[in-house]
Every structure is written in structure tokens, then in C-alpha cells.
Design an enzyme around this catalytic site. Structure first.
Site, PDB file in Angstrom:
ATOM      1  N   HIS A 108      -8.187 -18.345  15.931  1.00 19.71           N
ATOM      2  CA  HIS A 108      -7.031 -17.377  15.173  1.00 19.71           C
ATOM      3  C   HIS A 108      -6.194 -16.664  16.066  1.00 19.71           C
ATOM      4  CE1 HIS A 108      -9.336 -18.857  11.735  1.00 19.71           C
ATOM      5  NE2 HIS A 108      -8.309 -18.577  10.916  1.00 19.71           N
ATOM      6  N   ARG A 122       0.998  -1.229   0.021  1.00 21.17           N
ATOM      7  CA  ARG A 122       0.166  -0.005  -0.041  1.00 21.17           C
ATOM      8  C   ARG A 122       1.037   1.188  -0.092  1.00 21.17           C
ATOM      9  NH1 ARG A 122       0.766   1.640   4.956  1.00 21.17           N
ATOM     10  NH2 ARG A 122       1.411   0.201   6.297  1.00 21.17           N
ATOM     11  N   LYS A 181      -5.910 -11.273  13.850  1.00 24.17           N
ATOM     12  CA  LYS A 181      -7.067 -11.367  12.905  1.00 24.17           C
ATOM     13  C   LYS A 181      -7.960 -10.251  13.209  1.00 24.17           C
ATOM     14  CE  LYS A 181      -9.879 -14.547  10.468  1.00 24.17           C
ATOM     15  NZ  LYS A 181      -9.366 -14.240   9.047  1.00 24.17           N
TER      16      LYS A 181
HETATM   17  P1  NAD Z   1      -1.551  -8.782   7.073  1.00 19.40           P
HETATM   18  O1  NAD Z   1      -2.388  -7.703   7.811  1.00 19.40           O
HETATM   19  O2  NAD Z   1      -0.333  -9.503   7.830  1.00 19.40           O
HETATM   20  O3  NAD Z   1      -1.181  -8.515   5.589  1.00 19.40           O
HETATM   21  C1  NAD Z   1      -1.967  -7.845   4.528  1.00 19.40           C
HETATM   22  C2  NAD Z   1      -1.043  -6.842   3.865  1.00 19.40           C
HETATM   23  O4  NAD Z   1      -1.809  -6.305   2.977  1.00 19.40           O
HETATM   24  C3  NAD Z   1      -0.456  -5.786   4.571  1.00 19.40           C
HETATM   25  O5  NAD Z   1       0.844  -5.812   4.460  1.00 19.40           O
HETATM   26  C4  NAD Z   1      -1.029  -4.599   4.082  1.00 19.40           C
HETATM   27  O6  NAD Z   1      -0.103  -3.504   4.267  1.00 19.40           O
HETATM   28  C5  NAD Z   1      -1.524  -4.894   2.726  1.00 19.40           C
HETATM   29  N1  NAD Z   1      -2.238  -4.084   1.914  1.00 19.40           N
HETATM   30  C6  NAD Z   1      -3.138  -3.402   2.465  1.00 19.40           C
HETATM   31  N2  NAD Z   1      -3.913  -2.337   1.676  1.00 19.40           N
HETATM   32  C7  NAD Z   1      -3.015  -2.681   0.294  1.00 19.40           C
HETATM   33  C8  NAD Z   1      -3.027  -2.022  -0.897  1.00 19.40           C
HETATM   34  N3  NAD Z   1      -3.926  -1.376  -1.102  1.00 19.40           N
HETATM   35  N4  NAD Z   1      -2.144  -2.494  -1.709  1.00 19.40           N
HETATM   36  C9  NAD Z   1      -1.316  -3.462  -1.627  1.00 19.40           C
HETATM   37  N5  NAD Z   1      -0.928  -3.926  -0.161  1.00 19.40           N
HETATM   38  C10 NAD Z   1      -1.867  -3.855   0.933  1.00 19.40           C
HETATM   39  O7  NAD Z   1      -2.827 -10.048   6.942  1.00 19.40           O
HETATM   40  P2  NAD Z   1      -2.408 -11.574   6.722  1.00 19.40           P
HETATM   41  O8  NAD Z   1      -2.487 -12.180   7.862  1.00 19.40           O
HETATM   42  O9  NAD Z   1      -1.384 -11.765   5.706  1.00 19.40           O
HETATM   43  O10 NAD Z   1      -4.210 -11.948   5.875  1.00 19.40           O
HETATM   44  C11 NAD Z   1      -4.351 -10.885   4.773  1.00 19.40           C
HETATM   45  C12 NAD Z   1      -5.490 -11.603   4.277  1.00 19.40           C
HETATM   46  O11 NAD Z   1      -5.728 -13.006   3.803  1.00 19.40           O
HETATM   47  C13 NAD Z   1      -6.845 -11.583   5.333  1.00 19.40           C
HETATM   48  O12 NAD Z   1      -8.128 -11.099   4.803  1.00 19.40           O
HETATM   49  C14 NAD Z   1      -6.991 -13.085   5.784  1.00 19.40           C
HETATM   50  O13 NAD Z   1      -8.013 -13.555   6.381  1.00 19.40           O
HETATM   51  C15 NAD Z   1      -6.650 -13.847   4.456  1.00 19.40           C
HETATM   52  N6  NAD Z   1      -6.181 -15.056   4.611  1.00 19.40           N
HETATM   53  C16 NAD Z   1      -6.746 -15.944   3.897  1.00 19.40           C
HETATM   54  C17 NAD Z   1      -6.272 -17.319   3.702  1.00 19.40           C
HETATM   55  C18 NAD Z   1      -6.540 -18.135   2.718  1.00 19.40           C
HETATM   56  O14 NAD Z   1      -6.361 -19.511   2.687  1.00 19.40           O
HETATM   57  N7  NAD Z   1      -7.720 -17.764   1.556  1.00 19.40           N
HETATM   58  C19 NAD Z   1      -5.318 -17.862   4.550  1.00 19.40           C
HETATM   59  C20 NAD Z   1      -4.712 -16.785   5.537  1.00 19.40           C
HETATM   60  C21 NAD Z   1      -4.971 -15.745   5.500  1.00 19.40           C
END
Ligand code: NAD
Length: 276
Positions: free
Chosen positions: A161, A41, A165
Site C-alpha cells: 500500500h 473531526r 497507510k
Molecule cells: P484518510 O486518513 O485519508 O481519511 C480518514 C479521514 O477520517 C480523515 O480526513 C480524518 O480527519 C477523518 N476523521 C478522523 N477522525 C474523525 C472523526 N472523529 N470524525 C470525522 N472524521 C474523522 O484515510 P483513508 O485512506 O481515506 O482511509 C480511511 C480508512 O478506510 C482506513 O482505515 C483504511 O484502511 C480504510 N480503507 C478501507 C477500504 C475498504 O474497502 N474497506 C478501502 C480503502 C481504505
């Protein structure tokens, strides 16, 4: 690691996040894919950093940027585990660039889902609240158990979790609830109980209940209970390591490479035939 011209070029968005760093590592160790871009971001402290170093690897020459379009147009796919607002914006760009969009982001609202569905008319989108093989198999088992048992068995979905989260119930808990509702032939929205507090009255037959726990560094635990008179059946999945989701995400991207535009699920990728 060497790579060939045929390798699928992938961009990791949210590159500095917990999943983003894991994705960078998994892309580096998976044959057939190569990291071609890393996006964060605007204002993120990691902008300009080397994506390999960010993920604890050797430098890979990919600098983290906040300008997605120039990297998307040179790539074949995007791995997106970020936040709903960012994911919706990225889906417009992947549609423009006609490249695969793998969406693991959870907490998407109905309007977000509609925008993503619109983008999926132009490019393949693979979206799942849980990209692991185990949870997608669990969803199939839950659906079959719910089909076999009538509503003398109360269905409850428990999840735990880590403390960071931000959304609840988890995308995975909802995915499992949806699988149970499908097995029963009911609409989850009409039968889900997501919060209980105070004098709630007795449980309604046919409801699907959710319970949320948060704490520590737990990567993700889900348990589906079928509680009947005198017996309880439990189906459980425990995630030990985020790389299970990242490996699923990369597998989804490779699978999507040859697909027509459309909205696909992880069950499609894994050939499990359930909508998870
Ligand atoms: P996190 O907060 O560690 O990472 C999210 C990242 O996205 C951050 O670094 C943030 O700065 C970045 N971000 C935010 N806005 C942005 C933008 N406009 N452009 C680029 N980057 C941007 O979170 P996390 O634990 O890595 O989880 C992320 C998401 O994935 C959550 O929604 C979580 O629930 C989901 N998740 C899904 C699965 C799956 O299997 N589907 C598994 C684990 C986590």
C-alpha cells in the site's frame, strides 16, 4: 444531477479523507442516492467547506460539519472510512438514529468489534476490510484453494500500500488470511505469523504468513501464495483506483436499506456466501 424523494440520503464521515472525497464523488454519480451530510473531526481545516468543492465537483450545498447527530437523524445511512475510535462513536449514533452504517475502517481491535456488534442489534451494519467486488471474489477463490490443498502448501499473504497507510497487515490481507484459514478449517489467530525478523527457525507447517510493503501511491495490491514442493500457485488482486471501494460502499448502503438490524459483510451484499 437531479434526485427524487425516494433517493437514499447518505452522510459521508471523514469527508476530507482520501476515501471520503472519493465517496462524495461516487455518491454524486450513482442513481438512487444523494449526499445529505458531510462530517469531519473537530478542528479539521475543512469544516464549513462545501463537500462538492472538497471532492473536486460543483458546489452541492452540503457544508462539512463536526456535529454528526443532527445530520444522522435526517439521513438513511452513513458511509464511514475513518479511524477506529471515530467508527465506534459513529456506530452508537447510527444505532440511535436506526440508520444503515457502512464501515470500511480497518485496524479495529476486539473491543471496537464488540461495540460495533452491540450497535448492530439496533440498525443494519455492513462492515468489510475491503468493499471491492474483486477482493471479495478473491476471498472465495482463496478459501476454495485452501480447501483443496493440504498443508504441504504453505500459505503466504503479501500486500503493498501507499506510504500514508497507518495499519498493518492491511484489513484486506487479514480478510484473505481468514478466508484461507476457513478453507483449511483452522483458526487464523492460532496459525498466523504476522512478523518475521532474525533467527525465526524453520517455517511451521500450517502457518499462514503475512508480509507487508509500504511505498509511493499504491492504492492496494494483494497476493496469496500457495507454495508447495516444486510449484507455487498465486492469486492476485490489484486496485487501480479508490472508487472500487467507494462503489462497493454505496452498493452496501443501498442493499442495507431494507435489511433488519444485524452485522453483515460485503459477501452478503454481493451474494458470494463467504464471510469477507
Ligand atoms: P484518510 O486518513 O485519508 O481519511 C480518514 C479521514 O477520517 C480523515 O480526513 C480524518 O480527519 C477523518 N476523521 C478522523 N477522525 C474523525 C472523526 N472523529 N470524525 C470525522 N472524521 C474523522 O484515510 P483513508 O485512506 O481515506 O482511509 C480511511 C480508512 O478506510 C482506513 O482505515 C483504511 O484502511 C480504510 N480503507 C478501507 C477500504 C475498504 O474497502 N474497506 C478501502 C480503502 C481504505
Amino acid at each position: 444531477m437531479g434526485f427524487s424523494m425516494d433517493d437514499m440520503k447518505l452522510v459521508v464521515v471523514g469527508a476530507a479523507g482520501r476515501m471520503g472525497r472519493t465517496l462524495i464523488r461516487v455518491v454524486a454519480e450513482t442513481p438512487g442516492v444523494v449526499l445529505s451530510g458531510a462530517v469531519e473531526r473537530e478542528g479539521a481545516a475543512e469544516l464549513g467547506s462545501d463537500a462538492g468543492v472538497l471532492a473536486g465537483l460543483e458546489p452541492n450545498g452540503v457544508a462539512v460539519t463536526d456535529d454528526p447527530l443532527p445530520v444522522f437523524v435526517k439521513a438513511d445511512g452513513v458511509l464511514d472510512f475513518t479511524v477506529p475510535q471515530a467508527t465506534v462513536a459513529f456506530s452508537e449514533l447510527t444505532a440511535q438514529a436506526r440508520i444503515v452504517h457502512v464501515i470500511g475502517t480497518t485496524g479495529l481491535g476486539p473491543e471496537d468489534e464488540a461495540k460495533i456488534a452491540a450497535a448492530a442489534r439496533h440498525a443494519p451494519v455492513i462492515k468489510s476490510g475491503n468493499m471491492s467486488l474483486g477482493v471479495n471474489l478473491l476471498a472465495v477463490l482463496v478459501r476454495e484453494a485452501a480447501r483443496a490443498l493440504d498443508d504441504d502448501f504453505d500459505i503466504e499473504v503479501l500486500e503493498m500500500h501507499h506510504r500514508h497507510k497507518v495499519d498493518a497487515p492491511s484489513g484486506t490481507a487479514l480478510l484473505l488470511g481468514k478466508a484461507a484459514a476457513e478453507g483449511r478449517g483452522i483458526d487464523l489467530a492460532q496459525h498466523s505469523v504476522r512478523v518475521r525478523d532474525g533467527h525465526t527457525g524453520a517455517r511451521e507447517a500450517g502457518d499462514i504468513g503475512f508480509a507487508t510493503m509500504r511505498g509511493g501511491s499504491v492504492v492496494g495490491e494483494h497476493r496469496v501464495l500457495f507454495a508447495g514442493e516444486g510449484e507455487v500457485i498465486e492469486l492476485t488482486h490489484k486496485a487501480g483506483d479508490r472508487s472500487i471501494f467507494a462503489r462497493g460502499g454505496v452498493k452496501a448502503a443501498l442493499w442495507g436499506r431494507e435489511k433488519k438490524p444485524g452485522l453483515y459483510s460485503m459477501a452478503d451484499v454481493l451474494g458470494l456466501g463467504a464471510s469477507a
